[in-house]
Design an enzyme around this catalytic site. Sequence first.
Site, short mmCIF file in Angstrom:
data_model
loop_
_atom_site.label_atom_id
_atom_site.label_comp_id
_atom_site.label_asym_id
_atom_site.label_seq_id
_atom_site.Cartn_x
_atom_site.Cartn_y
_atom_site.Cartn_z
N GLY A 293 -3.82 -2.40 4.54
CA GLY A 293 -3.96 -1.64 5.62
C GLY A 293 -3.65 -0.16 5.53
O GLY A 293 -3.94 0.47 4.45
N SER A 294 -2.86 0.39 6.48
CA SER A 294 -2.40 1.77 6.44
C SER A 294 -1.64 2.48 5.65
O SER A 294 -1.57 3.69 5.45
CB SER A 294 -2.06 2.14 7.87
OG SER A 294 -3.15 1.97 9.13
N THR A 295 -1.07 1.61 4.66
CA THR A 295 -0.07 2.10 3.78
C THR A 295 -1.00 2.87 2.80
O THR A 295 -0.48 3.79 2.07
CB THR A 295 0.64 1.06 3.05
OG1 THR A 295 -0.01 0.03 2.64
CG2 THR A 295 1.60 0.26 3.95
N ILE A 296 -2.13 2.27 2.52
CA ILE A 296 -3.10 2.93 1.75
C ILE A 296 -3.48 4.49 1.99
O ILE A 296 -4.08 5.06 1.27
CB ILE A 296 -4.49 2.37 1.64
CG1 ILE A 296 -4.11 0.81 0.94
CG2 ILE A 296 -5.43 2.81 0.63
CD1 ILE A 296 -3.50 1.00 -0.52
N LYS A 297 -3.20 4.71 3.36
CA LYS A 297 -3.70 6.06 3.87
C LYS A 297 -2.57 7.13 3.11
O LYS A 297 -3.11 8.49 3.01
CB LYS A 297 -3.53 5.93 5.27
CG LYS A 297 -4.44 5.38 6.19
CD LYS A 297 -4.34 5.19 7.56
CE LYS A 297 -5.40 4.59 8.33
NZ LYS A 297 -5.25 4.37 9.61
#
Length: 574
Positions: A293-297
């Site tokens: 999810g958004s941790t990859i951002k």
Amino acid sequence: MAIWIKRKTAQLENGTVPAFELDAKKKKSGNRARNRVMMAMMCFVGIYGVIGGRLIFYGMQEDTTGYNGPTGTVLASRPDILDRNGEVLATDIKTASLYAEPRKIIDPDEAYELLSTVLPDLNFEQTYARLKSGAGFAWLKRGLTPQQKSQIMALGIPGIGFRTEKSRFYPGGPTASHILGLVNIDNQGIAGMEKYIDGQGLTDLRDVGLADGRSLEPVRLSIDLRVQHVVRDVVVTAMQKYRAIAAGAVVLNVNTGEVMAMASAPDFDPNNPFNALDKDHLNRMSAGLYEMGSTIKSFTTAMSLDHGATLNTTYDATRPITIGRQTIHDFHGKARVLTLPEVFVFSSNIGSAREADAVGIENHRAFLTRLGLLDPMKTELPEIARPYSPKVWKKVNSITISFGHGMATTPLQTAVGAAALVNGGKLIEPTFLPRTLEQAQSMAEQVIKPKTSDDMRYLYKLNGDTGSGRNANVKGYRVGGKTGTADKVVNGRYAKDLRFNAFVAAFPIEKPEYVVLTIIDEPKPAEGQSSGIAAYNAAPMVAEIIRRSASFLGVKPDFGQQVTPLQVSYDSDE
């Protein structure tokens, strides 16, 4: 003189020797007999003394070549496993195992009935078949308790005996089960660090009969048992509180790559590992693959900064992006141009897609590879999953991967990559063994610019102070990080009601010493909450871990730091 000689001669001839002379002769003869008897007795005492001494000597020796059955294999000794402070995590203990000599069994039916009064879990068909087999040896039950052994001995069954064996004991039970792993019935490592130890030469020592527990040095891990207790407790509690199917967490030293603690639930008790190999008890931190999810951002933004963007760079998030059949929306859309910090703190999917598009497909893939997210991780644990990503990256792949969909990696790899984002840009392979700072620096690989790392620390702090990371804040410890809420894939489609949540954090954020990453799989909203997003479950897990373990990690609180956020309101939950 001549007269005395004549008289003596006459006495000898007449047999009239004086009595005192005869007594002297008898005394001399008796002394010789007694001497012979004493010498014989001393010989016997010496012989039996040597025999007795040897018996005592052999009785006191540890059995290193014990007979484990018909093949007479060597009992497996293992070294103790210790945490970084010397606390025992695993050790060998002696246990009794029950065997039968079927040729000496008079009545197999009676023998089984008597044994079942003490061991009701004995398999009837298997045990009965062994008892009446007529073989010379057969195992009946391994690893008896002292009470069971005593009760069976009292039964007095002919042809039944006990063998003293070594068994593995884990004082902490399930506390560090996924790290330590477990052994089989023959005390051989089959998972976790136990399996790693066998692969480092213990198996070879055992094969040549040199696996003597007295000569094996303890194996010290990087784990801090105090922190491990905290992490597991937080993980298990969160799983219950949010009614999730699984949860996990890891605490990683950003400067050495040492894993200080790691837990995954559901877990198992290695002392009674009947369910250890169930698929639900997978070590999700290193062997579970997830779209993070958004941790990859975090990595998308770092990639953008490393390729020339600045904190003042802007991206058009005015309207959704349509690619083929897919339309990219924002969770909390602002419908305007966003600065790079706003893209990060608002967790804008559109903005992240613009960042990836500006860098290009090949550079995007190369960057994630350099951060260690697309290849199998190298560490001591055998349970390592191979990340998933498309074989051929197209524009749609790059765009969806920019915000955490379309690729799957392990939570531990995500934590390792995040450590590189905040430690000055150096990627350090994770380890479950102690490692000095000098050793770590000699193997570290510079993967991003130091300036990029400075900016990422600022963005993490910004998000922790004013964005979705607010619920991970711990007073005095200045936590920064990034949430991630990913819809799970079910039957090839994203399910809107099933989520995989994560939060990756670093503290103290000005000069991070540790990264903490938490995950929770399919959480439900807690009582009083309307949403099950990561800001409301994964982030509080991080806060609880830091609050309870920071002092054990040697991080002192500092209440003098002032928050200096950008002059903008950040209301994004993701």
